[in-house]
Design a protein around this motif. Structure first.
Motif, PDB file in Angstrom:
ATOM      1  N   PRO A  57       0.819  -1.216   0.000  1.00  0.00           N
ATOM      2  CA  PRO A  57       0.000   0.000   0.000  1.00  0.00           C
ATOM      3  C   PRO A  57       0.854   1.268   0.000  1.00  0.00           C
TER       4      PRO A  57
ATOM      5  N   LEU B 148      -6.857   6.556 -10.181  1.00  0.00           N
ATOM      6  CA  LEU B 148      -7.121   5.770  -8.972  1.00  0.00           C
ATOM      7  C   LEU B 148      -8.611   5.471  -8.827  1.00  0.00           C
TER       8      LEU B 148
ATOM      9  N   GLU C 180     -10.214   1.772  -8.919  1.00  0.00           N
ATOM     10  CA  GLU C 180     -11.031   1.310  -7.785  1.00  0.00           C
ATOM     11  C   GLU C 180     -12.386   0.822  -8.300  1.00  0.00           C
TER      12      GLU C 180
ATOM     13  N   LEU D 241      -7.969  -1.886  -7.384  1.00  0.00           N
ATOM     14  CA  LEU D 241      -7.357  -1.427  -6.139  1.00  0.00           C
ATOM     15  C   LEU D 241      -8.427  -1.040  -5.147  1.00  0.00           C
TER      16      LEU D 241
ATOM     17  N   ARG E  82      -9.197   1.588  -1.804  1.00  0.00           N
ATOM     18  CA  ARG E  82      -8.840   2.835  -1.113  1.00  0.00           C
ATOM     19  C   ARG E  82      -9.291   2.695   0.327  1.00  0.00           C
TER      20      ARG E  82
ATOM     21  N   GLU F 296      -4.804   5.254   2.073  1.00  0.00           N
ATOM     22  CA  GLU F 296      -3.852   4.380   1.398  1.00  0.00           C
ATOM     23  C   GLU F 296      -4.544   3.643   0.257  1.00  0.00           C
ATOM     24  N   TYR F 297      -3.760   3.352  -0.748  1.00  0.00           N
ATOM     25  CA  TYR F 297      -4.231   2.596  -1.897  1.00  0.00           C
ATOM     26  C   TYR F 297      -3.448   1.294  -1.963  1.00  0.00           C
TER      27      TYR F 297
END
Length: 115
Positions: free
Chosen positions: A35, A57, A61, A66, A68, A79-80
């Motif tokens: 992360p 991002l 997502e 990913l 978040r 954090e990702y």
């Protein structure tokens, strides 16, 4: 369900657009070690604007690549991290990135010779 990338109406093409986007590729490579916070991603991925990184991002997502995570701290920490689906992209993306780094000289020479 299995798609057909050669069918113009197949959603597979949307996925190829996402994983073929240079910013998505660089995000996957940046998250390989685990992360990261937004500023860490921005600093690692040179040349990306905050707006474009945010858009990338959010799209990743939405596509399940990913996650978040917002931590209830002051100030809030975000954090990702790659999901299992995003982690499955690491090997093919790393292979393409390695190929690009190994062959950049040959490609640039070919471009120069073509001009």
């Amino acid at each position: 369900m299995r798609g057909d990338a050669f069918d113009p109406d197949c959603p597979t093409r949307l996925i190829l657009d996402r994983i073929g986007d240079k910013w998505s590729v660089l995000v996957v490579l940046s998250l390989t070690g685990g992360p990261r916070r937004f500023t860490q991603l921005r600093d690692t991925i040179g040349g990306v604007t905050p707006k474009v990184l945010t858009q990338t991002l959010r799209a990743m997502e939405r596509d399940g690549l990913l996650v978040r995570t917002v931590y209830a701290e002051v100030p809030p920490r975000v954090e990702y991290a790659l999901t299992p689906l995003g982690l499955s992209l690491q090997t093919p993306i790393k292979a393409v990135a390695d190929w690009a780094e190994e062959n950049v000289g040959a490609v640039l020479s070919a471009r120069e010779a073509h001009a």
